[in-house]
Design an enzyme around this catalytic site. Sequence first.
Site, mmCIF file in Angstrom:
data_model
loop_
_atom_site.group_PDB
_atom_site.id
_atom_site.type_symbol
_atom_site.label_atom_id
_atom_site.label_comp_id
_atom_site.label_asym_id
_atom_site.label_seq_id
_atom_site.Cartn_x
_atom_site.Cartn_y
_atom_site.Cartn_z
ATOM 1 N N ASP A 174 -6.588 6.036 14.249
ATOM 2 C CA ASP A 174 -6.388 4.902 13.516
ATOM 3 C C ASP A 174 -4.903 4.399 13.622
ATOM 4 O O ASP A 174 -4.123 5.162 12.815
ATOM 5 C CB ASP A 174 -6.903 5.014 12.049
ATOM 6 N N LYS A 204 0.722 -0.992 -0.013
ATOM 7 C CA LYS A 204 0.073 0.009 -0.017
ATOM 8 C C LYS A 204 0.973 1.361 -0.059
ATOM 9 O O LYS A 204 0.392 2.475 -0.369
ATOM 10 C CB LYS A 204 -0.876 0.078 1.204
#
Length: 253
Positions: free
Chosen positions: A238, A115
């Site tokens: 997060d 990613k």
Amino acid sequence: MATTTFPTSTPFFVHHGTRRPSVNLRTAAVVYGRGGRRWRPLRVACEKVVGIDLGTTNSAVAAMEGGKPTIVTNAEGARTTPSVVAYTKAGDRLVGQIAKRQAVVNPENTFFSVKRFIGRKMNEVAEESKQVSYRLVRDDNGNVKLDCPAIGKQFAAEEISAQVLRKLVDDASKFLNDKVTKAVITVPAYFNDSQRTATKDAGRIAGLDVLRIINEPTAASLAYGFEKKNNETILVFDLGGGTFDVSGMYHEF
Ligand SMILES: Nc1ncnc2c1ncn2[C@@H]1O[C@H](COP(=O)(O)OP(=O)(O)OP(=O)(O)O)[C@@H](O)[C@H]1O
Ligand SMILES: [Mg+2]
């Protein structure tokens, strides 16, 4: 999570002629008029839409089950799947936990943290490239390619992510006992257009119809506020494998 459910099989009718059939609503049977089969029932199988969190380290899939978002259990019985793809010396492709497990003995053919490279140019990833065990190469357009000596191929990051998505969706299909071809995929809020487009392309390569790309903190706040009715401001923390993101969200119902 923004997922949509339709009944698994909904009858629609397609017009093949001029004579309208009578439909017995109680049995949903189609009664053809004199002159034959001008109207035929077309069964459109409406599938589940899954929500996919394609993470740097781990990925997860959710679907609406009985009106509630439910995390899908993968083929190994886990609720998250390592975002790892590997090619063995024999040329076999491994995805998920099995790929992660053999990473130390096959570092140059084990693709993790992909990613970090999706939708990015080689000149943007100098720092990130030092943190992986596989070799990155620059293609003619300056894009990042992942070198795989085991099979003598160079992959775009979206091709590797597509393998992760494929496994997630195959496992979701088995779990839900339904064909899955439509997905919503989450991306970090800071992802630029190129990274979003490349994530969508990964979905396409995996044979998915990517209905929407949504921001991870938006998905988190949707999941949090799913049954709540008050207006409020929330902070989403997060702590991910790639980045630690903090987002402020105002929830209005
Ligand atoms: N609150 C936490 N406390 C401790 N460890 C955590 C916490 N959140 C995540 N981790 C660990 O950090 C690692 C990466 O987390 P996670 O799988 O959520 O990242 P990711 O979604 O793959 O990455 P990203 O969101 O950056 O794309 C995991 O090994 C997880 O166990
Ligand atoms: Mg994450």
